[in-house]
Design a protein around this motif. Structure first.
Motif, PDB file in Angstrom:
ATOM      1  N   MET A 168       4.461  10.414  -6.538  1.00  0.00           N
ATOM      2  CA  MET A 168       5.607  10.925  -7.475  1.00  0.00           C
ATOM      3  C   MET A 168       4.986  11.111  -8.906  1.00  0.00           C
ATOM      4  SD  MET A 168       8.255  10.736  -5.851  1.00  0.00           S
ATOM      5  CE  MET A 168       9.541  10.908  -7.033  1.00  0.00           C
ATOM      6  N   GLY A 169       3.947  10.515  -9.349  1.00  0.00           N
ATOM      7  CA  GLY A 169       3.213  10.683 -10.451  1.00  0.00           C
ATOM      8  C   GLY A 169       2.848  12.129 -10.637  1.00  0.00           C
ATOM      9  N   ARG A 170       1.990  12.310  -9.535  1.00  0.00           N
ATOM     10  CA  ARG A 170       1.427  13.834  -9.283  1.00  0.00           C
ATOM     11  C   ARG A 170       2.570  14.937  -9.443  1.00  0.00           C
ATOM     12  NH1 ARG A 170      -2.083  10.946  -5.715  1.00  0.00           N
ATOM     13  NH2 ARG A 170      -0.663  11.703  -3.942  1.00  0.00           N
ATOM     14  N   ARG A 171       3.790  14.568  -8.617  1.00  0.00           N
ATOM     15  CA  ARG A 171       4.703  15.658  -8.338  1.00  0.00           C
ATOM     16  C   ARG A 171       5.367  15.979  -9.681  1.00  0.00           C
ATOM     17  NH1 ARG A 171       7.577  16.821  -3.398  1.00  0.00           N
ATOM     18  NH2 ARG A 171       6.307  16.060  -1.790  1.00  0.00           N
ATOM     19  N   LYS A 172       5.438  14.709 -10.620  1.00  0.00           N
ATOM     20  CA  LYS A 172       6.023  14.858 -12.033  1.00  0.00           C
ATOM     21  C   LYS A 172       5.180  15.740 -12.746  1.00  0.00           C
ATOM     22  CE  LYS A 172       9.138  10.944 -12.388  1.00  0.00           C
ATOM     23  NZ  LYS A 172       9.464   9.638 -13.223  1.00  0.00           N
ATOM     24  N   THR A 173       3.743  15.599 -12.685  1.00  0.00           N
ATOM     25  CA  THR A 173       2.917  16.433 -13.686  1.00  0.00           C
ATOM     26  C   THR A 173       2.831  17.731 -13.256  1.00  0.00           C
ATOM     27  OG1 THR A 173       1.266  14.119 -13.696  1.00  0.00           O
ATOM     28  CG2 THR A 173       0.522  16.362 -14.110  1.00  0.00           C
ATOM     29  N   GLN A 174       3.061  18.020 -11.721  1.00  0.00           N
ATOM     30  CA  GLN A 174       2.977  19.429 -11.400  1.00  0.00           C
ATOM     31  C   GLN A 174       4.303  20.055 -12.073  1.00  0.00           C
ATOM     32  OE1 GLN A 174       2.568  18.886  -7.232  1.00  0.00           O
ATOM     33  NE2 GLN A 174       0.716  19.039  -7.223  1.00  0.00           N
ATOM     34  N   ALA A 175       5.386  19.249 -11.826  1.00  0.00           N
ATOM     35  CA  ALA A 175       6.566  19.841 -12.243  1.00  0.00           C
ATOM     36  C   ALA A 175       6.693  20.319 -13.962  1.00  0.00           C
ATOM     37  CB  ALA A 175       7.953  19.050 -11.993  1.00  0.00           C
ATOM     38  N   ARG A 176       6.197  19.158 -14.604  1.00  0.00           N
ATOM     39  CA  ARG A 176       5.926  19.568 -16.054  1.00  0.00           C
ATOM     40  C   ARG A 176       5.201  20.847 -16.377  1.00  0.00           C
ATOM     41  NH1 ARG A 176       4.628  13.796 -16.671  1.00  0.00           N
ATOM     42  NH2 ARG A 176       6.326  12.589 -16.562  1.00  0.00           N
ATOM     43  N   ALA A 177       3.943  20.859 -15.547  1.00  0.00           N
ATOM     44  CA  ALA A 177       3.255  22.131 -15.805  1.00  0.00           C
ATOM     45  C   ALA A 177       3.751  23.438 -15.528  1.00  0.00           C
ATOM     46  CB  ALA A 177       1.778  21.842 -14.998  1.00  0.00           C
ATOM     47  N   ARG A 178       4.586  23.374 -14.268  1.00  0.00           N
ATOM     48  CA  ARG A 178       5.249  24.524 -13.956  1.00  0.00           C
ATOM     49  C   ARG A 178       6.424  24.979 -15.090  1.00  0.00           C
ATOM     50  NH1 ARG A 178       5.144  22.409  -8.691  1.00  0.00           N
ATOM     51  NH2 ARG A 178       6.936  21.448  -8.898  1.00  0.00           N
ATOM     52  N   THR A 179       7.076  23.888 -15.613  1.00  0.00           N
ATOM     53  CA  THR A 179       8.048  24.221 -16.665  1.00  0.00           C
ATOM     54  C   THR A 179       7.426  24.754 -17.799  1.00  0.00           C
ATOM     55  OG1 THR A 179       9.557  22.440 -15.703  1.00  0.00           O
ATOM     56  CG2 THR A 179      10.018  23.049 -18.050  1.00  0.00           C
ATOM     57  N   GLU A 180       6.237  24.067 -18.244  1.00  0.00           N
ATOM     58  CA  GLU A 180       5.620  24.402 -19.424  1.00  0.00           C
ATOM     59  C   GLU A 180       5.133  26.110 -19.040  1.00  0.00           C
ATOM     60  OE1 GLU A 180       1.375  23.296 -21.390  1.00  0.00           O
ATOM     61  OE2 GLU A 180       2.931  21.660 -21.083  1.00  0.00           O
ATOM     62  N   THR A 181       4.769  26.311 -18.012  1.00  0.00           N
ATOM     63  CA  THR A 181       4.360  27.557 -17.780  1.00  0.00           C
ATOM     64  C   THR A 181       5.418  28.731 -17.903  1.00  0.00           C
ATOM     65  OG1 THR A 181       2.392  26.977 -16.369  1.00  0.00           O
ATOM     66  CG2 THR A 181       2.967  28.965 -16.202  1.00  0.00           C
ATOM     67  N   GLN A 182       6.527  28.121 -17.098  1.00  0.00           N
ATOM     68  CA  GLN A 182       7.554  29.266 -17.419  1.00  0.00           C
ATOM     69  C   GLN A 182       8.166  29.349 -18.692  1.00  0.00           C
ATOM     70  OE1 GLN A 182      10.375  27.138 -14.642  1.00  0.00           O
ATOM     71  NE2 GLN A 182       9.296  28.091 -12.689  1.00  0.00           N
ATOM     72  N   ASN A 183       8.327  28.449 -19.598  1.00  0.00           N
ATOM     73  CA  ASN A 183       8.609  28.567 -20.765  1.00  0.00           C
ATOM     74  C   ASN A 183       7.691  29.380 -21.656  1.00  0.00           C
ATOM     75  OD1 ASN A 183      10.914  26.739 -20.204  1.00  0.00           O
ATOM     76  ND2 ASN A 183       9.885  24.899 -21.321  1.00  0.00           N
ATOM     77  N   ASP A 184       6.334  29.233 -21.199  1.00  0.00           N
ATOM     78  CA  ASP A 184       5.239  29.998 -22.123  1.00  0.00           C
ATOM     79  C   ASP A 184       5.706  31.596 -21.740  1.00  0.00           C
ATOM     80  OD1 ASP A 184       4.546  27.742 -23.382  1.00  0.00           O
ATOM     81  OD2 ASP A 184       2.697  27.951 -22.008  1.00  0.00           O
ATOM     82  N   ARG A 189       0.623  -1.222   0.056  1.00  0.00           N
ATOM     83  CA  ARG A 189       0.154  -0.033  -0.016  1.00  0.00           C
ATOM     84  C   ARG A 189       0.752   1.320  -0.031  1.00  0.00           C
ATOM     85  NH1 ARG A 189      -2.582  -2.945   4.097  1.00  0.00           N
ATOM     86  NH2 ARG A 189      -1.678  -1.539   5.562  1.00  0.00           N
ATOM     87  N   LEU A 190       2.008   1.278   0.849  1.00  0.00           N
ATOM     88  CA  LEU A 190       2.709   2.161   0.778  1.00  0.00           C
ATOM     89  C   LEU A 190       3.541   2.567  -0.330  1.00  0.00           C
ATOM     90  CD1 LEU A 190       4.476   1.955   4.482  1.00  0.00           C
ATOM     91  CD2 LEU A 190       2.483   3.742   3.617  1.00  0.00           C
ATOM     92  N   LYS A 191       4.045   1.434  -0.989  1.00  0.00           N
ATOM     93  CA  LYS A 191       4.585   1.610  -2.345  1.00  0.00           C
ATOM     94  C   LYS A 191       3.782   2.287  -3.471  1.00  0.00           C
ATOM     95  CE  LYS A 191       6.899  -1.862  -3.448  1.00  0.00           C
ATOM     96  NZ  LYS A 191       7.403  -3.342  -3.807  1.00  0.00           N
ATOM     97  N   ALA A 192       2.338   1.991  -3.627  1.00  0.00           N
ATOM     98  CA  ALA A 192       1.477   2.288  -4.461  1.00  0.00           C
ATOM     99  C   ALA A 192       1.237   3.796  -4.299  1.00  0.00           C
ATOM    100  CB  ALA A 192       0.101   1.578  -4.107  1.00  0.00           C
ATOM    101  N   ALA A 193       1.023   4.242  -2.777  1.00  0.00           N
ATOM    102  CA  ALA A 193       0.985   5.515  -2.575  1.00  0.00           C
ATOM    103  C   ALA A 193       1.941   6.564  -3.056  1.00  0.00           C
ATOM    104  CB  ALA A 193       0.644   5.623  -1.022  1.00  0.00           C
TER     105      ALA A 193
END
Length: 55
Positions: free
Chosen positions: A31-47, A22-26
């Protein structure tokens, strides 16, 4: 009168799934959410940089 006590948790886990699983899945989901957030921030900064260069 004899009453039996059940030693089960309030919310039973899925059968066969350990705490570690359960901990591994959580962690993986987090980590998936954090990566998505980081990509969105990078994209916003690039724009923003592209828009500033056009001015």
């Amino acid at each position: 009168m004899h009453m039996e006590r059940k030693n089960s948790p309030a919310k039973p886990a899925k059968k066969g799934q350990t705490r570690e699983d359960r901990l591994k899945a959580a962690l993986k989901a987090n980590m998936g959410r954090r990566k998505t957030q980081a990509r969105a921030r990078t994209e916003t900064q690039n724009d923003k940089i592209e828009n500033d260069e056009k001015k």
